[in-house]
Design an enzyme around this catalytic site. Structure first.
Site, PDB file in Angstrom:
ATOM      1  N   ARG A 112     -23.236  30.917  14.854  1.00 38.32           N
ATOM      2  CA  ARG A 112     -22.451  30.059  13.943  1.00 38.32           C
ATOM      3  C   ARG A 112     -21.287  30.793  13.278  1.00 38.32           C
ATOM      4  O   ARG A 112     -20.772  30.364  12.251  1.00 38.32           O
ATOM      5  CB  ARG A 112     -23.337  29.431  12.860  1.00 38.32           C
ATOM      6  CG  ARG A 112     -24.398  28.532  13.417  1.00 38.32           C
ATOM      7  CD  ARG A 112     -24.900  27.571  12.363  1.00 38.32           C
ATOM      8  NE  ARG A 112     -25.959  26.744  12.907  1.00 38.32           N
ATOM      9  CZ  ARG A 112     -27.240  27.105  12.941  1.00 38.32           C
ATOM     10  NH1 ARG A 112     -27.609  28.261  12.427  1.00 38.32           N
ATOM     11  NH2 ARG A 112     -28.131  26.314  13.464  1.00 38.32           N
ATOM     12  N   GLU A 176       8.806  31.942  22.208  1.00 43.48           N
ATOM     13  CA  GLU A 176       8.359  31.468  20.882  1.00 43.48           C
ATOM     14  C   GLU A 176       9.341  31.920  19.794  1.00 43.48           C
ATOM     15  O   GLU A 176       9.502  31.235  18.781  1.00 43.48           O
ATOM     16  CB  GLU A 176       6.939  31.970  20.572  1.00 43.48           C
ATOM     17  CG  GLU A 176       5.890  31.664  21.641  1.00 43.48           C
ATOM     18  CD  GLU A 176       5.479  30.189  21.745  1.00 43.48           C
ATOM     19  OE1 GLU A 176       5.957  29.356  20.943  1.00 43.48           O
ATOM     20  OE2 GLU A 176       4.678  29.883  22.657  1.00 43.48           O
ATOM     21  N   LYS A 215       6.229  31.538  11.092  1.00 49.75           N
ATOM     22  CA  LYS A 215       5.012  30.819  11.492  1.00 49.75           C
ATOM     23  C   LYS A 215       4.050  30.687  10.313  1.00 49.75           C
ATOM     24  O   LYS A 215       3.472  29.630  10.069  1.00 49.75           O
ATOM     25  CB  LYS A 215       4.329  31.519  12.676  1.00 49.75           C
ATOM     26  CG  LYS A 215       2.973  30.872  12.964  1.00 49.75           C
ATOM     27  CD  LYS A 215       2.620  30.703  14.395  1.00 49.75           C
ATOM     28  CE  LYS A 215       1.376  29.819  14.515  1.00 49.75           C
ATOM     29  NZ  LYS A 215       0.723  29.905  15.794  1.00 49.75           N
ATOM     30  N   ARG A 229       3.294  21.417  10.409  1.00 48.77           N
ATOM     31  CA  ARG A 229       2.876  22.333  11.482  1.00 48.77           C
ATOM     32  C   ARG A 229       3.204  21.781  12.864  1.00 48.77           C
ATOM     33  O   ARG A 229       3.326  22.539  13.833  1.00 48.77           O
ATOM     34  CB  ARG A 229       1.380  22.668  11.353  1.00 48.77           C
ATOM     35  CG  ARG A 229       0.948  23.749  12.335  1.00 48.77           C
ATOM     36  CD  ARG A 229      -0.404  24.347  12.041  1.00 48.77           C
ATOM     37  NE  ARG A 229      -0.711  25.407  12.991  1.00 48.77           N
ATOM     38  CZ  ARG A 229      -1.763  26.194  12.939  1.00 48.77           C
ATOM     39  NH1 ARG A 229      -2.626  26.064  11.952  1.00 48.77           N
ATOM     40  NH2 ARG A 229      -1.958  27.131  13.844  1.00 48.77           N
ATOM     41  N   ASN A 233       5.189  22.718  17.514  1.00 49.56           N
ATOM     42  CA  ASN A 233       4.936  22.183  18.845  1.00 49.56           C
ATOM     43  C   ASN A 233       6.199  21.876  19.620  1.00 49.56           C
ATOM     44  O   ASN A 233       6.126  21.365  20.749  1.00 49.56           O
ATOM     45  CB  ASN A 233       4.133  20.884  18.720  1.00 49.56           C
ATOM     46  CG  ASN A 233       2.666  21.160  18.878  1.00 49.56           C
ATOM     47  OD1 ASN A 233       2.220  21.428  19.980  1.00 49.56           O
ATOM     48  ND2 ASN A 233       1.937  21.114  17.786  1.00 49.56           N
ATOM     49  N   HIS A 236       6.496  22.039  23.395  1.00 46.08           N
ATOM     50  CA  HIS A 236       5.145  22.195  23.926  1.00 46.08           C
ATOM     51  C   HIS A 236       4.555  20.915  24.516  1.00 46.08           C
ATOM     52  O   HIS A 236       3.567  20.988  25.241  1.00 46.08           O
ATOM     53  CB  HIS A 236       4.213  22.748  22.836  1.00 46.08           C
ATOM     54  CG  HIS A 236       4.393  24.217  22.604  1.00 46.08           C
ATOM     55  ND1 HIS A 236       5.584  24.757  22.178  1.00 46.08           N
ATOM     56  CD2 HIS A 236       3.542  25.269  22.753  1.00 46.08           C
ATOM     57  CE1 HIS A 236       5.446  26.072  22.064  1.00 46.08           C
ATOM     58  NE2 HIS A 236       4.224  26.408  22.408  1.00 46.08           N
ATOM     59  N   HIS A 240       3.422  22.144  27.805  1.00 41.88           N
ATOM     60  CA  HIS A 240       2.000  22.223  28.169  1.00 41.88           C
ATOM     61  C   HIS A 240       1.705  21.434  29.434  1.00 41.88           C
ATOM     62  O   HIS A 240       0.879  21.848  30.245  1.00 41.88           O
ATOM     63  CB  HIS A 240       1.125  21.702  27.016  1.00 41.88           C
ATOM     64  CG  HIS A 240       0.800  22.757  25.999  1.00 41.88           C
ATOM     65  ND1 HIS A 240       0.407  22.461  24.713  1.00 41.88           N
ATOM     66  CD2 HIS A 240       0.805  24.111  26.074  1.00 41.88           C
ATOM     67  CE1 HIS A 240       0.189  23.580  24.056  1.00 41.88           C
ATOM     68  NE2 HIS A 240       0.427  24.598  24.855  1.00 41.88           N
ATOM     69  N   HIS A 255       3.173  31.010  29.911  1.00 41.41           N
ATOM     70  CA  HIS A 255       3.268  30.023  28.832  1.00 41.41           C
ATOM     71  C   HIS A 255       4.732  29.892  28.379  1.00 41.41           C
ATOM     72  O   HIS A 255       5.260  28.793  28.275  1.00 41.41           O
ATOM     73  CB  HIS A 255       2.380  30.491  27.665  1.00 41.41           C
ATOM     74  CG  HIS A 255       2.425  29.594  26.466  1.00 41.41           C
ATOM     75  ND1 HIS A 255       1.832  28.358  26.454  1.00 41.41           N
ATOM     76  CD2 HIS A 255       2.999  29.749  25.250  1.00 41.41           C
ATOM     77  CE1 HIS A 255       2.034  27.784  25.275  1.00 41.41           C
ATOM     78  NE2 HIS A 255       2.737  28.617  24.522  1.00 41.41           N
TER      79      HIS A 255
HETATM   80  N1  NAD Z   1      -3.664  30.108  18.996  1.00 39.51           N
HETATM   81  C1  NAD Z   1      -2.404  29.796  18.966  1.00 39.51           C
HETATM   82  O1  NAD Z   1      -1.871  29.337  17.954  1.00 39.51           O
HETATM   83  C2  NAD Z   1      -1.583  30.020  20.202  1.00 39.51           C
HETATM   84  C3  NAD Z   1      -0.191  29.972  20.128  1.00 39.51           C
HETATM   85  C4  NAD Z   1       0.542  30.249  21.267  1.00 39.51           C
HETATM   86  C5  NAD Z   1      -0.100  30.567  22.453  1.00 39.51           C
HETATM   87  N2  NAD Z   1      -1.445  30.585  22.500  1.00 39.51           N
HETATM   88  C6  NAD Z   1      -2.152  30.925  23.750  1.00 39.51           C
HETATM   89  O2  NAD Z   1      -1.839  32.263  24.103  1.00 39.51           O
HETATM   90  C7  NAD Z   1      -1.970  32.408  25.524  1.00 39.51           C
HETATM   91  C8  NAD Z   1      -0.768  33.130  26.061  1.00 39.51           C
HETATM   92  O3  NAD Z   1      -0.704  34.407  25.457  1.00 39.51           O
HETATM   93  P1  NAD Z   1      -0.189  35.693  26.247  1.00 39.51           P
HETATM   94  O4  NAD Z   1       1.102  35.404  26.850  1.00 39.51           O
HETATM   95  O5  NAD Z   1      -0.337  36.827  25.315  1.00 39.51           O
HETATM   96  O6  NAD Z   1      -1.232  35.750  27.464  1.00 39.51           O
HETATM   97  P2  NAD Z   1      -2.263  36.848  28.009  1.00 39.51           P
HETATM   98  O7  NAD Z   1      -3.285  37.159  27.003  1.00 39.51           O
HETATM   99  O8  NAD Z   1      -2.735  36.331  29.305  1.00 39.51           O
HETATM  100  O9  NAD Z   1      -1.369  38.151  28.239  1.00 39.51           O
HETATM  101  C9  NAD Z   1      -0.391  38.141  29.232  1.00 39.51           C
HETATM  102  C10 NAD Z   1      -0.593  39.312  30.220  1.00 39.51           C
HETATM  103  O10 NAD Z   1      -0.231  40.535  29.576  1.00 39.51           O
HETATM  104  C11 NAD Z   1      -1.274  41.491  29.732  1.00 39.51           C
HETATM  105  N3  NAD Z   1      -1.174  42.399  28.590  1.00 39.51           N
HETATM  106  C12 NAD Z   1      -1.600  42.192  27.321  1.00 39.51           C
HETATM  107  N4  NAD Z   1      -1.182  43.185  26.529  1.00 39.51           N
HETATM  108  C13 NAD Z   1      -0.517  44.065  27.304  1.00 39.51           C
HETATM  109  C14 NAD Z   1       0.166  45.295  27.047  1.00 39.51           C
HETATM  110  N5  NAD Z   1       0.273  45.784  25.815  1.00 39.51           N
HETATM  111  N6  NAD Z   1       0.759  45.926  28.086  1.00 39.51           N
HETATM  112  C15 NAD Z   1       0.704  45.395  29.345  1.00 39.51           C
HETATM  113  N7  NAD Z   1       0.091  44.229  29.638  1.00 39.51           N
HETATM  114  C16 NAD Z   1      -0.507  43.576  28.631  1.00 39.51           C
HETATM  115  C17 NAD Z   1      -2.512  40.655  29.834  1.00 39.51           C
HETATM  116  O11 NAD Z   1      -3.549  41.350  30.447  1.00 39.51           O
HETATM  117  C18 NAD Z   1      -2.029  39.481  30.672  1.00 39.51           C
HETATM  118  O12 NAD Z   1      -2.028  39.855  32.024  1.00 39.51           O
HETATM  119  C19 NAD Z   1      -2.124  31.005  26.079  1.00 39.51           C
HETATM  120  O13 NAD Z   1      -3.460  30.825  26.424  1.00 39.51           O
HETATM  121  C20 NAD Z   1      -1.734  30.109  24.926  1.00 39.51           C
HETATM  122  O14 NAD Z   1      -2.406  28.866  24.952  1.00 39.51           O
HETATM  123  C21 NAD Z   1      -2.190  30.340  21.403  1.00 39.51           C
HETATM  124 ZN    ZN Z   2       3.478  28.347  22.569  1.00 38.07          ZN
END
Ligand code: NAD
Ligand code: ZN
Length: 349
Positions: A112, A176, A215, A229, A233, A236, A240, A255
């Site tokens: 939890r 972003e 943000k 908020r 989006n 997006h 998305h 993304h």
């Molecule tokens: N929670 C939220 O508010 C929010 C907002 C925006 C995006 N997201 C989510 O975030 C995700 C996208 O994030 P992302 O682009 O970080 O994706 P990711 O976590 O897949 O990272 C992208 C790639 O970079 C690699 N990587 C990570 N750090 C590294 C480093 N320092 N050096 C080399 N490689 C590295 C990872 O292994 C991966 O292959 C999506 O799932 C999206 O839905 C969430």
């Molecule tokens: Zn985004």
């Protein structure tokens, strides 16, 4: 070091690990677990190991959005149980948005809910995903379908990690930054448009902090996304849908790439509905096109994109609602848009 104050926690942009050590020490966890993916295990974990005073056990998952699933969560929960994680254990999510969203979801539901720290290592997760308490996983191919709102103990950011990030990922995160500028900061827009600005050669601490402030300001006003908020989006709704469409293909988009296309189309919608002036639309299109242009025949997939948009969480009674631009730096939200207008905007890509 800079500190941004979120509602119940702080976000530290900090290359010295003193603060991280202070936080972990003050929590006095029974055991520390670090979630990594195969890339952050190779490229980021050694630095954390060297700098963090506490011992920890790292748990690795495969890298990539396609592993942001309930099956992978099963494995993480199982590892926690097998390794004796209890209510006083701490999880540190060392990775990009996938590790942050999914690791936070696993922490927030294990027994939890146990405590977790976000340690984002991609630009996207540093400027966006790690701030705001949204956690979750993709389900049946739909993005972020299952999840929860929950805040971490802290977000702790070392921009040094960005040095190993592939350019494609750096650009994905920068989408972003562009979004933050378009919806809320003409000053940031001017900064990223200046001729001396080069994303392959800048000092990230300032720009990361500026973006976290934008943000965080928005999230603080409207944590549960009932109003302001929704401006985050922008890009997006279409983005998305595009990201989901290509997720299961041989050439998935990042993304950020999907969001760049999304911002292109949603700027067009803003113009078509009379909110955004034509000269600003042209400026935005020019910037986005020179930043990233996908070789995609959008027309041929527009029906499937419209279907995917039906699942957007902003819709009401099956009517599609968008965040749009009034001008560069000002967004409006909850605008109902008819399918014909969306199609027209998709065709303008
Ligand atoms: N929670 C939220 O508010 C929010 C907002 C925006 C995006 N997201 C989510 O975030 C995700 C996208 O994030 P992302 O682009 O970080 O994706 P990711 O976590 O897949 O990272 C992208 C790639 O970079 C690699 N990587 C990570 N750090 C590294 C480093 N320092 N050096 C080399 N490689 C590295 C990872 O292994 C991966 O292959 C999506 O799932 C999206 O839905 C969430
Ligand atoms: Zn985004």
């Amino acid at each position: 070091m800079s500190i941004v104050h979120a509602s119940n926690y702080h976000i530290y942009v900090d290359e010295s690990y003193d603060k991280l050590n202070d936080i972990v020490d003050s929590m006095n966890p029974s055991r520390v677990f670090v979630f990594v993916d195969s890339n952050t295990e190779e490229l980021c974990l050694a630095r954390l190991k060297e700098k963090l005073n506490s011992d920890f056990l790292s748990i690795r998952i495969p890298a990539g959005e396609k592993y942001k699933t309930i099956q992978v969560c099963n494995g993480l929960w199982e590892s926690l149980i097998k390794n004796g994680a209890d209510r006083k254990s701490l999880i540190i999510n060392l990775g990009g948005g996938v590790i942050g969203d999914m690791g936070g979801f696993v922490a927030g539901t294990y027994m939890r809910g146990i405590k977790f720290i976000q340690a984002p290592t991609t630009l996207l997760s540093q400027v966006d995903a790690s701030v705001g308490g949204k956690l979750g996983i993709d389900f049946l191919g739909y993005k972020n379908m299952v999840g929860l709102f929950l805040e971490p103990e802290a977000v702790w950011i070392d921009t040094t990690y960005l040095k190993t990030l592939p350019v494609r990922e750096l650009k994905s995160g920068f989408a972003e930054v562009i979004k933050h500028a378009l919806i809320r900061s003409r000053a940031l827009w001017l900064k990223i448009n200046s001729s001396s600005f080069d994303i392959s050669d800048i000092e990230w601490t300032r720009i990361v902090t500026d973006n976290i402030e934008i943000k965080n300001f928005v999230v603080k006003q409207d944590y549960k996304e009932l109003g302001l908020r929704k401006t985050l989006n922008f890009g997006h709704t279409v983005g998305h849908a595009i990201e989901s469409h290509f997720l299961s293909t041989e050439k998935p988009l990042t993304h950020g790439e999907a969001i760049i296309i999304g911002m292109h189309c949603e700027s067009s919608i803003s113009f078509l509905l009379g909110h955004l002036k034509e000269d600003e639309l042209k400026t935005i299109h020019h910037y986005l096109d020179s930043f990233y242009k996908a070789k995609i025949d959008i027309k041929s997939i527009s029906q499937s994109l419209l279907e995917a948009m039906l699942l957007d969480k902003k819709n009401v009674n099956g009517n599609k609602r968008f965040t749009l631009l009034k001008s560069i730096g000002t967004a409006i939200f909850d605008i109902e848009v008819k399918d014909e207008v969306i199609i027209e905007a998709l065709n303008l890509y």
